[in-house]
Design an enzyme around this catalytic site. Structure first.
Site, PDB file in Angstrom:
ATOM      1  N   ARG A 163      -3.259 -14.376  26.762  1.00  0.00           N
ATOM      2  CA  ARG A 163      -2.626 -14.153  28.049  1.00  0.00           C
ATOM      3  C   ARG A 163      -3.241 -13.010  28.837  1.00  0.00           C
ATOM      4  O   ARG A 163      -3.103 -12.952  30.061  1.00  0.00           O
ATOM      5  CB  ARG A 163      -1.131 -13.889  27.863  1.00  0.00           C
ATOM      6  CG  ARG A 163      -0.798 -12.632  27.088  1.00  0.00           C
ATOM      7  CD  ARG A 163       0.689 -12.432  26.947  1.00  0.00           C
ATOM      8  NE  ARG A 163       1.009 -11.240  26.177  1.00  0.00           N
ATOM      9  CZ  ARG A 163       2.242 -10.809  25.940  1.00  0.00           C
ATOM     10  NH1 ARG A 163       3.260 -11.503  26.411  1.00  0.00           N
ATOM     11  NH2 ARG A 163       2.448  -9.724  25.243  1.00  0.00           N
TER      12      ARG A 163
ATOM     13  N   HIS B 176     -33.561   8.281  11.575  1.00  0.00           N
ATOM     14  CA  HIS B 176     -34.357   7.295  12.312  1.00  0.00           C
ATOM     15  C   HIS B 176     -35.099   6.386  11.342  1.00  0.00           C
ATOM     16  O   HIS B 176     -35.593   6.847  10.321  1.00  0.00           O
ATOM     17  CB  HIS B 176     -35.355   8.026  13.209  1.00  0.00           C
ATOM     18  CG  HIS B 176     -36.132   7.120  14.091  1.00  0.00           C
ATOM     19  ND1 HIS B 176     -35.588   6.519  15.212  1.00  0.00           N
ATOM     20  CD2 HIS B 176     -37.415   6.699  14.012  1.00  0.00           C
ATOM     21  CE1 HIS B 176     -36.509   5.771  15.795  1.00  0.00           C
ATOM     22  NE2 HIS B 176     -37.626   5.858  15.077  1.00  0.00           N
TER      23      HIS B 176
ATOM     24  N   CYS C 263      -6.148  -7.582   4.958  1.00  0.00           N
ATOM     25  CA  CYS C 263      -7.479  -7.029   5.193  1.00  0.00           C
ATOM     26  C   CYS C 263      -8.494  -7.331   4.091  1.00  0.00           C
ATOM     27  O   CYS C 263      -9.670  -7.558   4.391  1.00  0.00           O
ATOM     28  CB  CYS C 263      -7.392  -5.525   5.461  1.00  0.00           C
ATOM     29  SG  CYS C 263      -6.159  -4.650   4.513  1.00  0.00           S
TER      30      CYS C 263
ATOM     31  N   GLY D 288       1.470 -11.784  17.082  1.00  0.00           N
ATOM     32  CA  GLY D 288       2.282 -10.596  16.854  1.00  0.00           C
ATOM     33  C   GLY D 288       2.923 -10.564  15.488  1.00  0.00           C
ATOM     34  O   GLY D 288       3.002 -11.578  14.781  1.00  0.00           O
TER      35      GLY D 288
ATOM     36  N   TYR E 124      -6.168  -7.967  16.722  1.00  0.00           N
ATOM     37  CA  TYR E 124      -7.056  -7.882  15.550  1.00  0.00           C
ATOM     38  C   TYR E 124      -7.228  -9.238  14.870  1.00  0.00           C
ATOM     39  O   TYR E 124      -8.340  -9.714  14.652  1.00  0.00           O
ATOM     40  CB  TYR E 124      -6.431  -6.961  14.490  1.00  0.00           C
ATOM     41  CG  TYR E 124      -6.545  -5.477  14.669  1.00  0.00           C
ATOM     42  CD1 TYR E 124      -7.390  -4.735  13.856  1.00  0.00           C
ATOM     43  CD2 TYR E 124      -5.772  -4.793  15.603  1.00  0.00           C
ATOM     44  CE1 TYR E 124      -7.472  -3.355  13.964  1.00  0.00           C
ATOM     45  CE2 TYR E 124      -5.849  -3.424  15.720  1.00  0.00           C
ATOM     46  CZ  TYR E 124      -6.698  -2.705  14.897  1.00  0.00           C
ATOM     47  OH  TYR E 124      -6.773  -1.339  15.012  1.00  0.00           O
TER      48      TYR E 124
ATOM     49  N   GLU F 274     -27.987   6.867  14.903  1.00  0.00           N
ATOM     50  CA  GLU F 274     -28.572   8.037  15.553  1.00  0.00           C
ATOM     51  C   GLU F 274     -28.278   8.084  17.054  1.00  0.00           C
ATOM     52  O   GLU F 274     -28.361   9.147  17.672  1.00  0.00           O
ATOM     53  CB  GLU F 274     -30.078   8.099  15.314  1.00  0.00           C
ATOM     54  CG  GLU F 274     -30.882   7.028  16.032  1.00  0.00           C
ATOM     55  CD  GLU F 274     -32.383   7.142  15.774  1.00  0.00           C
ATOM     56  OE1 GLU F 274     -32.898   8.282  15.816  1.00  0.00           O
ATOM     57  OE2 GLU F 274     -33.026   6.106  15.532  1.00  0.00           O
TER      58      GLU F 274
ATOM     59  N   THR G 284       0.632  -7.072   1.846  1.00  0.00           N
ATOM     60  CA  THR G 284      -0.118  -7.901   2.788  1.00  0.00           C
ATOM     61  C   THR G 284      -1.600  -7.651   2.696  1.00  0.00           C
ATOM     62  O   THR G 284      -2.413  -8.579   2.637  1.00  0.00           O
ATOM     63  CB  THR G 284       0.382  -7.625   4.220  1.00  0.00           C
ATOM     64  OG1 THR G 284       1.745  -8.029   4.333  1.00  0.00           O
ATOM     65  CG2 THR G 284      -0.441  -8.403   5.244  1.00  0.00           C
ATOM     66  N   CYS G 285      -2.006  -6.376   2.692  1.00  0.00           N
ATOM     67  CA  CYS G 285      -3.426  -6.046   2.770  1.00  0.00           C
ATOM     68  C   CYS G 285      -4.224  -6.686   1.646  1.00  0.00           C
ATOM     69  O   CYS G 285      -5.251  -7.316   1.882  1.00  0.00           O
ATOM     70  CB  CYS G 285      -3.615  -4.520   2.759  1.00  0.00           C
ATOM     71  SG  CYS G 285      -5.346  -4.018   2.766  1.00  0.00           S
TER      72      CYS G 285
ATOM     73  N   LYS H  60      -9.383 -11.138   4.140  1.00  0.00           N
ATOM     74  CA  LYS H  60      -9.977 -11.361   5.467  1.00  0.00           C
ATOM     75  C   LYS H  60     -11.426 -10.888   5.512  1.00  0.00           C
ATOM     76  O   LYS H  60     -12.310 -11.589   5.998  1.00  0.00           O
ATOM     77  CB  LYS H  60      -9.123 -10.634   6.511  1.00  0.00           C
ATOM     78  CG  LYS H  60      -9.596 -10.726   7.960  1.00  0.00           C
ATOM     79  CD  LYS H  60     -10.534  -9.603   8.339  1.00  0.00           C
ATOM     80  CE  LYS H  60     -10.056  -8.215   8.036  1.00  0.00           C
ATOM     81  NZ  LYS H  60      -8.974  -7.737   8.882  1.00  0.00           N
TER      82      LYS H  60
ATOM     83  N   GLU I 207     -10.650 -11.631  14.827  1.00  0.00           N
ATOM     84  CA  GLU I 207     -11.343 -11.658  13.537  1.00  0.00           C
ATOM     85  C   GLU I 207     -11.444 -13.083  12.997  1.00  0.00           C
ATOM     86  O   GLU I 207     -12.520 -13.523  12.572  1.00  0.00           O
ATOM     87  CB  GLU I 207     -10.617 -10.750  12.540  1.00  0.00           C
ATOM     88  CG  GLU I 207     -10.793  -9.274  12.845  1.00  0.00           C
ATOM     89  CD  GLU I 207      -9.954  -8.368  11.966  1.00  0.00           C
ATOM     90  OE1 GLU I 207     -10.325  -7.188  11.838  1.00  0.00           O
ATOM     91  OE2 GLU I 207      -8.925  -8.825  11.409  1.00  0.00           O
TER      92      GLU I 207
ATOM     93  N   THR J  62      -3.370  -0.041   6.950  1.00  0.00           N
ATOM     94  CA  THR J  62      -3.208   0.204   5.517  1.00  0.00           C
ATOM     95  C   THR J  62      -3.434   1.665   5.119  1.00  0.00           C
ATOM     96  O   THR J  62      -2.628   2.239   4.378  1.00  0.00           O
ATOM     97  CB  THR J  62      -4.141  -0.724   4.717  1.00  0.00           C
ATOM     98  OG1 THR J  62      -3.700  -2.073   4.903  1.00  0.00           O
ATOM     99  CG2 THR J  62      -4.129  -0.396   3.232  1.00  0.00           C
TER     100      THR J  62
ATOM    101  N   SER K  97       0.822  -1.213   0.000  1.00  0.00           N
ATOM    102  CA  SER K  97       0.000   0.000   0.000  1.00  0.00           C
ATOM    103  C   SER K  97       0.854   1.261   0.000  1.00  0.00           C
ATOM    104  O   SER K  97       0.613   2.198  -0.769  1.00  0.00           O
ATOM    105  CB  SER K  97      -0.924  -0.003   1.225  1.00  0.00           C
ATOM    106  OG  SER K  97      -1.771  -1.129   1.211  1.00  0.00           O
TER     107      SER K  97
ATOM    108  N   TYR L  46      -3.021  -3.158  -9.384  1.00  0.00           N
ATOM    109  CA  TYR L  46      -1.869  -2.454  -8.821  1.00  0.00           C
ATOM    110  C   TYR L  46      -0.742  -2.328  -9.841  1.00  0.00           C
ATOM    111  O   TYR L  46      -0.109  -1.279  -9.964  1.00  0.00           O
ATOM    112  CB  TYR L  46      -1.377  -3.171  -7.561  1.00  0.00           C
ATOM    113  CG  TYR L  46      -2.075  -2.718  -6.308  1.00  0.00           C
ATOM    114  CD1 TYR L  46      -1.438  -1.883  -5.400  1.00  0.00           C
ATOM    115  CD2 TYR L  46      -3.378  -3.103  -6.027  1.00  0.00           C
ATOM    116  CE1 TYR L  46      -2.079  -1.440  -4.249  1.00  0.00           C
ATOM    117  CE2 TYR L  46      -4.027  -2.677  -4.890  1.00  0.00           C
ATOM    118  CZ  TYR L  46      -3.383  -1.846  -3.994  1.00  0.00           C
ATOM    119  OH  TYR L  46      -4.024  -1.404  -2.876  1.00  0.00           O
TER     120      TYR L  46
ATOM    121  N   ALA M 145     -10.893  -0.131  12.474  1.00  0.00           N
ATOM    122  CA  ALA M 145     -11.979  -1.087  12.665  1.00  0.00           C
ATOM    123  C   ALA M 145     -11.409  -2.468  12.905  1.00  0.00           C
ATOM    124  O   ALA M 145     -10.323  -2.799  12.430  1.00  0.00           O
ATOM    125  CB  ALA M 145     -12.902  -1.110  11.448  1.00  0.00           C
TER     126      ALA M 145
END
Length: 455
Positions: free
Chosen positions: A195, A431, A45, A258, A174, A436, A39-40, A48, A178, A307, A12, A96, A337
């Site tokens: 842990r 609404h 992401c 990690g 994350y 809201e 990676t993304c 995933k 996920e 990213t 990215s 890309y 997120a």
């Protein structure tokens, strides 16, 4: 010099930097040894979230009965899902490459290694560049325990041949939460071993507590306060020993414990580029390394590993060097997120972070979304605002609930602009929506002041 700028890494950060720099008229080269898009796009992401969405369809099929639909849900076809995912990732990788060549950058498929501060060995060629940008990202790590090689890491999860029926997930960041949700939604029995007392260290405490409820409501079996000890093979099965000599017999052990910066084998010592205490490339606020003409951006600096941050850094560096528009990317108020089930969206400071600097007013709401009053699903949403008591600025917004990421993106604009609680209050809600709630939080839940408590 062969190039004005050479970028190491086609993820990215690297692709954006190379494309924008070439658009400014610079002679740009870029090398990638594995996946264009990084990676993304390939093992992060994007695929995933496709897997998360696959699980959501199954949940919607179950919930439909409450709305009068009779849906007979057959077994999930993991192979079909992975094949569809692969087609989309192949398409994106091509996009890309096309973006780079269209901008005029020269693409090298291969590894780039420093020979000296201005020279790189790239796919068997010697290349010289006036400036060099390192954007090699990060990689997942296995824990240092016996049998760790018998488990998988996140890179491997997207290429599994079959769907595991019993999963031991180790970690609570994350990736762990996920994928725990993904495998559970697709029908697996999932154990989450971690842990910490609560998952998602560093997130707001209320969000972490609400996530525990959400994970348990899905049927994910939680093992807090436990470290993995070893993995053993029993034919195709895997036996994980953890905690107080507890054992899980599983199809799959998944380590999400990690990530580290991708710096090994780059020859950084030959370029005079130093690492920081986390073994990531050390940079200043202008993305300069300890060698002034060499820059680094994205996850290889191990600062805010998201990213959009990497992309923004790449764009800013290109504008600074070649666009006559110098700028930096602030690393605070970055929205993010977590695509759990339901997802989490957050921007700004947690309650503890904000109250460590002074008194804050806290506003929260917990409720069952309207949809699930009919579906009968055990799912609750959390919304939270952290407000500086003195200025009444909203310094943090947090949500766990359906569409959290979509909602928080809009809220993030207000937080970054410095909106006050009064600004939220005078905004008319839409609404009936969950969103809201953020503009109808009128009753203060509590006031917190850790700074005063510390005194």
């Amino acid at each position: 010099m062969d190039f004005d700028l050479f970028v190491i890494g086609g993820g990215s950060a690297g692709v954006r930097c190379a494309r924008i720099a070439a658009g400014h008229g610079a002679r740009v080269g870029i090398a990638e040894e594995r996946h264009w898009g990084g990676t993304c796009v390939n093992i992060g992401c994007v695929p995933k979230k496709l897997l998360v969405q696959a699980g959501e369809y199954g949940g919607w099929a179950d919930d439909a009965a409450g709305f009068g639909w009779t849906i007979h849900k057959g077994p999930h076809d993991w192979g079909k899902l992975i094949a569809a995912k692969d087609r989309e990732i192949t398409r994106l990788e091509g996009v890309y490459r096309k973006l780079l060549t269209g901008a005029g950058a020269t693409i090298f498929d291969g590894r780039a290694v420093f020979v000296d501060p201005h020279t790189l060995e790239v796919a068997g060629r010697r290349i010289t560049a006036e400036r060099i940008a390192i954007a090699t990202g990060g990689h997942a790590e296995r824990p240092n325990i016996p049998g760790a090689e018998l488990g998988i890491i996140s890179d491997d999860a997207f290429y599994l041949k079959t769907m595991p029926r019993r999963v031991a997930m180790v970690g609570s960041g994350y990736i762990a939460v996920e994928f725990a949700g993904i495998f559970r939604a697709l029908g697996a029995e999932v154990h989450l071993i971690y842990r910490q007392p609560l998952p998602l260290r560093g997130f707001d405490q209320d969000v972490r507590e609400a996530l525990v409820e959400a994970l348990a409501a899905q049927g994910i079996i939680l093992h807090p306060g436990c470290l993995p000890h070893k993995v053993e093979a029993d034919g195709e099965r895997r036996i994980l020993t953890f905690g107080d000599n507890e054992m899980i017999d599983a199809d799959l052990v998944f380590f999400a414990t990690g990530r580290k910066a991708n710096v090994k084998g780059l020859g950084l010592d030959k370029a005079g580029v130093e690492l920081n205490a986390k073994d990531a490339v050390r940079v200043d606020e202008h993305l300069r390394t300890t060698q002034p003409h060499i820059y680094a951006m994205g996850d290889v600096t191990d600062r805010v590993n998201l990213t959009p941050v990497a992309t923004a850094e790449g764009h800013a560096l290109a504008d600074t060097l070649f666009g006559n528009a110098p700028r930096t990317i602030p690393l605070w108020n970055v929205p993010s997120a977590v695509f759990t089930t339901p997802p989490i969206g957050t921007v700004g400071l947690s309650e503890d972070q904000a109250s460590a600097m002074g008194a804050v007013d806290i506003y929260t709401a917990r409720f069952t979304p309207m949809r699930h009053n009919l579906s009968g699903r055990n799912r609750r949403s959390l919304m939270k605002l952290v407000v500086d008591k003195e200025t009444q600025r909203v310094v943090g917004a947090h949500m766990l609930g359906e569409d959290a990421a979509e909602i928080i993106q809009g809220i993030a604009i207000a937080v970054v602009m410095g909106a006050t609680k009064a600004d939220f209050d005078r905004t008319i809600g839409i609404h009936p929506t969950a969103a809201e709630e953020f503009v109808t939080l009128r009753t203060r839940t509590r006031t917190t002041d850790l700074a005063k408590d510390a005194d």
